[in-house]
Design a protein around this motif. Structure first.
Motif, mmCIF file in Angstrom:
data_model
loop_
_atom_site.group_PDB
_atom_site.id
_atom_site.type_symbol
_atom_site.label_atom_id
_atom_site.label_comp_id
_atom_site.label_asym_id
_atom_site.label_seq_id
_atom_site.Cartn_x
_atom_site.Cartn_y
_atom_site.Cartn_z
ATOM 1 N N MET A 109 -5.426 -108.323 69.285
ATOM 2 C CA MET A 109 -5.006 -108.459 67.876
ATOM 3 C C MET A 109 -6.127 -107.971 66.958
ATOM 4 N N PRO A 110 -5.869 -107.069 66.050
ATOM 5 C CA PRO A 110 -6.923 -106.560 65.169
ATOM 6 C C PRO A 110 -7.478 -107.671 64.317
ATOM 7 N N ASP A 111 -8.782 -107.630 64.061
ATOM 8 C CA ASP A 111 -9.415 -108.653 63.239
ATOM 9 C C ASP A 111 -8.818 -108.707 61.852
ATOM 10 N N ALA A 112 -8.365 -107.561 61.329
ATOM 11 C CA ALA A 112 -7.821 -107.526 59.978
ATOM 12 C C ALA A 112 -6.570 -108.372 59.856
ATOM 13 N N ASP A 113 -5.847 -108.575 60.995
ATOM 14 C CA ASP A 113 -4.623 -109.370 60.966
ATOM 15 C C ASP A 113 -4.903 -110.862 61.066
ATOM 16 N N ARG A 114 -6.137 -111.230 61.342
ATOM 17 C CA ARG A 114 -6.445 -112.633 61.597
ATOM 18 C C ARG A 114 -7.287 -113.202 60.444
ATOM 19 N N PRO A 115 -6.769 -114.192 59.719
ATOM 20 C CA PRO A 115 -7.561 -114.755 58.619
ATOM 21 C C PRO A 115 -8.777 -115.488 59.159
ATOM 22 N N GLN A 116 -9.852 -115.453 58.408
ATOM 23 C CA GLN A 116 -11.043 -116.165 58.837
ATOM 24 C C GLN A 116 -10.800 -117.667 58.879
ATOM 25 N N GLU A 117 -10.092 -118.176 57.904
ATOM 26 C CA GLU A 117 -9.771 -119.603 57.905
ATOM 27 C C GLU A 117 -8.711 -119.858 56.844
ATOM 28 N N TYR B 130 3.229 -115.305 55.627
ATOM 29 C CA TYR B 130 4.673 -115.342 55.802
ATOM 30 C C TYR B 130 5.050 -115.354 57.284
ATOM 31 N N PRO B 131 6.310 -115.734 57.596
ATOM 32 C CA PRO B 131 6.715 -115.879 58.997
ATOM 33 C C PRO B 131 6.412 -114.674 59.877
ATOM 34 N N SER B 132 6.617 -113.471 59.356
ATOM 35 C CA SER B 132 6.326 -112.285 60.170
ATOM 36 C C SER B 132 4.846 -112.202 60.519
ATOM 37 N N MET B 133 3.972 -112.609 59.566
ATOM 38 C CA MET B 133 2.527 -112.617 59.822
ATOM 39 C C MET B 133 2.161 -113.727 60.793
ATOM 40 N N ILE B 134 2.824 -114.895 60.634
ATOM 41 C CA ILE B 134 2.589 -115.999 61.574
ATOM 42 C C ILE B 134 2.926 -115.544 62.991
ATOM 43 N N ALA B 135 4.074 -114.874 63.138
ATOM 44 C CA ALA B 135 4.500 -114.413 64.460
ATOM 45 C C ALA B 135 3.469 -113.470 65.070
ATOM 46 N N ARG B 136 2.973 -112.505 64.279
ATOM 47 C CA ARG B 136 2.022 -111.524 64.793
ATOM 48 C C ARG B 136 0.707 -112.183 65.192
ATOM 49 N N ARG B 137 0.217 -113.068 64.334
ATOM 50 C CA ARG B 137 -1.087 -113.685 64.605
ATOM 51 C C ARG B 137 -1.041 -114.681 65.751
ATOM 52 N N CYS B 138 0.111 -115.323 65.957
ATOM 53 C CA CYS B 138 0.217 -116.346 67.000
ATOM 54 C C CYS B 138 0.879 -115.810 68.265
ATOM 55 N N GLU B 139 1.150 -114.484 68.282
ATOM 56 C CA GLU B 139 1.758 -113.841 69.449
ATOM 57 C C GLU B 139 3.097 -114.486 69.785
ATOM 58 N N LEU B 140 3.913 -114.692 68.737
ATOM 59 C CA LEU B 140 5.269 -115.211 68.877
ATOM 60 C C LEU B 140 6.244 -114.159 68.349
ATOM 61 N N ASP C 54 -5.541 -120.775 67.206
ATOM 62 C CA ASP C 54 -6.447 -119.630 67.100
ATOM 63 C C ASP C 54 -5.933 -118.589 66.107
ATOM 64 N N GLY C 55 -4.621 -118.388 66.083
ATOM 65 C CA GLY C 55 -4.067 -117.367 65.208
ATOM 66 C C GLY C 55 -4.130 -117.735 63.736
ATOM 67 N N LEU C 56 -3.935 -119.030 63.444
ATOM 68 C CA LEU C 56 -3.941 -119.469 62.051
ATOM 69 C C LEU C 56 -5.265 -120.112 61.642
ATOM 70 N N ARG C 57 -6.192 -120.180 62.583
ATOM 71 C CA ARG C 57 -7.497 -120.787 62.308
ATOM 72 C C ARG C 57 -7.341 -122.255 61.871
ATOM 73 N N ILE C 58 -6.577 -123.012 62.672
ATOM 74 C CA ILE C 58 -6.463 -124.450 62.468
ATOM 75 C C ILE C 58 -7.461 -125.104 63.410
ATOM 76 N N PRO C 59 -8.451 -125.850 62.898
ATOM 77 C CA PRO C 59 -9.452 -126.458 63.785
ATOM 78 C C PRO C 59 -8.799 -127.265 64.916
ATOM 79 N N GLY C 60 -9.373 -127.149 66.092
ATOM 80 C CA GLY C 60 -8.778 -127.762 67.274
ATOM 81 C C GLY C 60 -8.480 -129.238 67.131
ATOM 82 N N HIS C 61 -9.407 -130.002 66.506
ATOM 83 C CA HIS C 61 -9.222 -131.453 66.442
ATOM 84 C C HIS C 61 -7.966 -131.836 65.679
#
Length: 446
Positions: free
Chosen positions: A1-9, A43-53, A79-86
């Motif tokens: 997944m390209p870094d540009a598609d993944r938000p830092q947080e 948006y949902p399409s971005m969520i799908a791409r970042r989370c490999e869904l 990992d795709g949405l940068r939600i802290p594991g805890h």
């Protein structure tokens, strides 16, 4: 997944929003995805791409037609949405640690085949066997005491250095204990875990309050209330409400402060085990609320009740550990601060000065905080030389602790000093300020 598609947080306001925290804890991804869309613009399409869904799968989740429960999918969402594991009950994710601090595992040298022996009593190396072994570990009263000791140590270090550096460890321990609550245990152990989780959540809230990050503080205070309510620990519910009352005074919401402390007192009085020390502390918080509102008679009445209750303390009292900090010097200094909030500087000054002489010298934040209060009461009386000397002495403990509350009191004293800025003693204070501390904010430019 390209870094540009993944938000830092995700935005901090979203990650600390009680609704997002609740949705993540329940792994309710329909709510999570909706919040990410409306609050972060993903948006949902971005969520799908970042989370490999697939987009259709994301749409079904949002519509409530599908639930996501497989661990690998949950990890991809974290990992795709940068939600802290805890927040999702996962281990800390690799991206949560700066790359410079990542420790690379090294493979151990291979042992000769002849030296490899696996005792029959040990599990195999597969994950299921390891987890099965872990679940056989039982918790005991000694384990609960170990948790309580760690909380006391966190509070001690928070007094000495501030809570900023401690917060990740406290949050991690909180999530670990909350995870333990999902398993069935004897009532005494389960109730103890709820109390420990409530104390940890309150402590996290306190570190955010001390940093003046009020929304985050309120979210954790609310979690502490929910945990304490599960075991009907009314004394601790009162303690959390008292913390929220104090925060409201800092947010210039005195009416909210008074309502919260009144609710705290109701909880404490309805608990058969409430001790005079607890009731004294709550009366002093009530005095703060009245003083902020400018209610002189009500402030004095609450101060009188605080001293009356403190006078009822017996050595045999079973005080909860979280209130033991409220000793005689703390009662005296809080009395002085309440008078100071009313503008009664002449009454406040000797009380705060006396308490400072008796205060534990390891409590860096308390000493700095109270010294700035003393300097302000001295300046209110026109004692410029004394005020500047007192504030100068406060700089050393202030520089040793990371506390935005302390920095705020320094700013307030500095602003109060403005009419005297050209006086030699004020210039000397500013010179010392430059030595000890960098500019605290744009309002301080010595």
């Amino acid at each position: 997944m390209p870094d540009a598609d993944r938000p830092q947080e995700l935005p901090a306001k979203l990650l600390t929003d009680p609704e997002m925290i609740s949705a993540c804890r329940a792994r309710d991804f329909a709510r999570v995805f909706r919040l990410v869309k409306t609050r972060a613009g993903i948006y949902p399409s971005m969520i799908a791409r970042r989370c490999e869904l697939t987009p259709s799968r994301v749409g079904e989740v949002i519509a409530g037609q599908r639930r996501l429960s497989h661990m690998d999918v949950i990890e991809r969402i974290a990992d795709g949405l940068r939600i802290p594991g805890h927040m999702l009950g996962l281990a800390r994710r690799t991206w949560e640690t700066p790359q410079a601090l990542v420790v690379t595992e090294c493979e151990a040298p291979q042992e000769p085949e002849s030296s490899k022996r696996t005792p029959a009593s040990l599990p195999g190396p597969d994950v299921d066997s390891i987890l099965a072994l872990a679940t056989r570990t039982s918790l005991s009263a000694a384990t609960l005491e170990a948790f309580r000791s760690s909380i006391e140590d966190y509070w001690r270090r928070d007094d000495q250095h501030g809570g900023e550096a401690l917060r990740p460890a406290i949050v991690g321990q909180l999530r670990y204990v909350v995870g333990l609550l999902k398993e069935s245990r004897p009532p005494s152990i389960q109730n103890g875990l709820y109390q420990i989780a409530a104390e940890l959540a309150c402590l996290v809230g306190w570190t955010y309050f001390d940093a003046r990050q009020y929304n985050q503080a309120r979210a954790y205070f609310t979690e502490a209330l929910q945990l304490a309510t599960e075991v009907d620990d009314r004394q601790f519910i009162a303690n959390v409400l008292a913390c929220m009352s104090l925060q409201a005074t800092y947010q210039d919401k005195p009416a909210d402060s008074l309502a919260l402390v009144a609710a705290a007192q109701d909880q404490a009085r309805s608990s058969l085990g409430s001790t005079p020390r607890v009731l004294s502390m709550l009366s002093m918080r009530e005095a703060f609320a009245h003083a902020t509102l400018g209610n002189r008679d009500s402030t004095h009445r609450a101060i009188g009740e605080a001293h009356h209750q403190f006078g009822q303390i017996q050595t045999s009292d079973l005080d909860p550990s979280w209130v033991t900090y409220f000793n005689e010097p703390k009662l005296i200094v809080d009395t002085g601060i309440a008078h100071g909030r009313l503008g009664e500087a002449e009454t406040a000054e000797p009380l705060i000065a006396d308490a400072l002489r008796r205060e534990d010298r390891t409590n860096q934040r308390g000493r700095a905080f109270h010294a700035f209060w003393l300097a302000r009461t001295q300046l209110d009386q026109g004692k410029l030389d004394q005020a500047c000397r007192t504030a100068t002495h406060a700089l050393e403990p202030a520089s040793a602790v990371a506390s935005e509350r302390v920095s705020g009191h320094l700013r307030e004293f500095y602003d109060q000093l403005a009419p005297h800025r050209q006086e030699p003693v004020a210039l000397a204070f500013e010179a010392r300020l430059r030595e000890f501390l960098p500019p605290v904010s744009g309002s301080i430019r010595p």
